[in-house]
Design an enzyme around this catalytic site. Structure first.
Site, PDB file in Angstrom:
ATOM      1  CE  LYS A 121      -3.473  -2.332   2.726  1.00 56.93           C
ATOM      2  NZ  LYS A 121      -4.045  -2.514   4.049  1.00 56.93           N
ATOM      3  CE  LYS A 196       2.794 -10.524  15.719  1.00 59.98           C
ATOM      4  NZ  LYS A 196       1.571 -10.049  16.103  1.00 59.98           N
ATOM      5  CE  LYS A 199      -7.674  -9.859  10.474  1.00 57.74           C
ATOM      6  NZ  LYS A 199      -8.490  -8.671  10.208  1.00 57.74           N
TER       7      LYS A 199
END
Ligand code: TRP
Length: 329
Positions: A121, A196, A199
């Protein structure tokens, strides 16, 4: 005796995970009785990184409020609202931007980090640089004294206090209290693959996952790789299932550890025990979500009512702030 004010928020980026429940939500639920609580769905914050594709924002907002209510947030006790419904957040953000040195924002430790981590991004935007300032506005708008957050938000709270101090100093007032950080208790919850929970690794368990799905994920959890046969002695210290037992099954923990080390309990059996515990723990949340899922009108009403109540406080603050900076006629 007036209650102290708490503000906290979450970005609506998708279903909340078990870690959000244990790390933050459970804590919020407990705080509802002792504080005047405001909990914001900070959709403008979500937009700082999701601006290229905001298609999920509205849906995520609904789903997050459903998760909140399922966990026990109570709109009778807390003000539950959406940030973008209370325009004071934007106005205060703008006013604070006048007094905030760029260098303060540029040196927030998470800033360059995040730009690096989310390379796909373009975060070289004005809005993303101002993320911590928008957060300061969220908090100061309600003159909140206490802000429950995770460790990762500590630098943002630090800059919030600096901005409050600068405002007070410049305009010779003590209008804004310096909010204190209330650190969420951390429980280390690994993902089902032992890494960890994230998502991006696809190893998460959602807080409102269906019981069958929870069982399936528990079955997939990685255990001690050195354990081949079920009566081999195991090492709980390297086992994901054991890490979950230690959080969700405190009563049987010692027994589970002993049996594992002696090879008296197989991984399958051990996972079944965990799945029983975990699904029982999550059952009330899941049931509540089932009842709320279709009721988007009800959720919208809660947000509208919350925005009204938040706006009353916000408007009073903005009125006083406008006065302080001489914007009133
Ligand atoms: N930045 C916070 C997070 O990502 C969310 C947030 C926005 C927040 N505004 C806030 C948290 C104000 C506490 C107070 O978790």
């Amino acid at each position: 005796m007036t209650k102290k004010t708490i503000f906290s928020g979450m970005r609506p980026t998708g279903r909340l995970q078990l870690g959000n429940l244990l790390g933050a939500l459970d804590n919020w639920v407990k705080l509802q009785d002792d504080y005047r609580c405001l909990f914001g769905v900070v959709d403008w914050h979500a937009l700082t990184t999701a601006y290229e594709d905001p298609s999920q924002l509205q849906e995520n907002t609904y789903q997050m409020v459903i998760d909140w209510l399922s966990a026990g947030l109570d709109p009778e006790k807390s003000i539950i609202f959406r940030q973008s419904d209370v325009k004071g957040h934007a106005e205060l953000h703008l006013l604070l931007s006048m007094i905030t040195p760029l260098s303060w924002l540029e040196r927030v430790p998470t800033y360059k980090d995040q730009i690096q981590q989310l390379k796909e991004k373009n975060l070289g935007t004005y809005g993303f640089l101002g993320y911590p300032l928008l957060m300061a506005a969220d908090i100061l708008l309600y003159r909140a004294e206490t802000v429950p957050v995770g460790e990762d938000q500590v630098p943002h709270l630090e800059i919030t206090r600096e901005i409050a101090r600068r405002f007070n100093y410049l305009y010779q007032t003590d209008y804004f209290p310096e909010p204190e950080t209330m650190l969420n208790e951390v429980k280390i919850l690994p993902g089902i693959d032992g890494r960890k929970m994230s998502k991006s690794y696809g190893n998460t368990i959602d807080m409102s996952e269906a019981p069958d799905e929870v069982r399936k994920k528990v079955r997939q959890m990685v255990t001690d790789p050195g354990r081949i046969r079920k009566d081999d002695p195991g090492n709980p210290d390297v086992c994901t299932v054991y890490a979950f037992h230690s959080i969700f099954n405190a009563e049987e923990l010692a027994e589970v550890e002993r049996a594992c080390r002696r090879g008296e309990i197989g991984c399958v059996q051990c996972k079944n025990r965990l799945a029983d515990r975990l699904t029982a723990f999550l059952a009330p949340i899941y049931e509540k979500r089932q009842a709320l899922e279709g009721q988007l009108d009800y959720i919208r009403d809660i947000l509208q009512e919350g925005a009204k109540r938040a706006s009353v406080i916000a408007e009073q603050t903005m009125d006083e702030v406008r006065e302080i900076v001489n914007l009133k006629l």
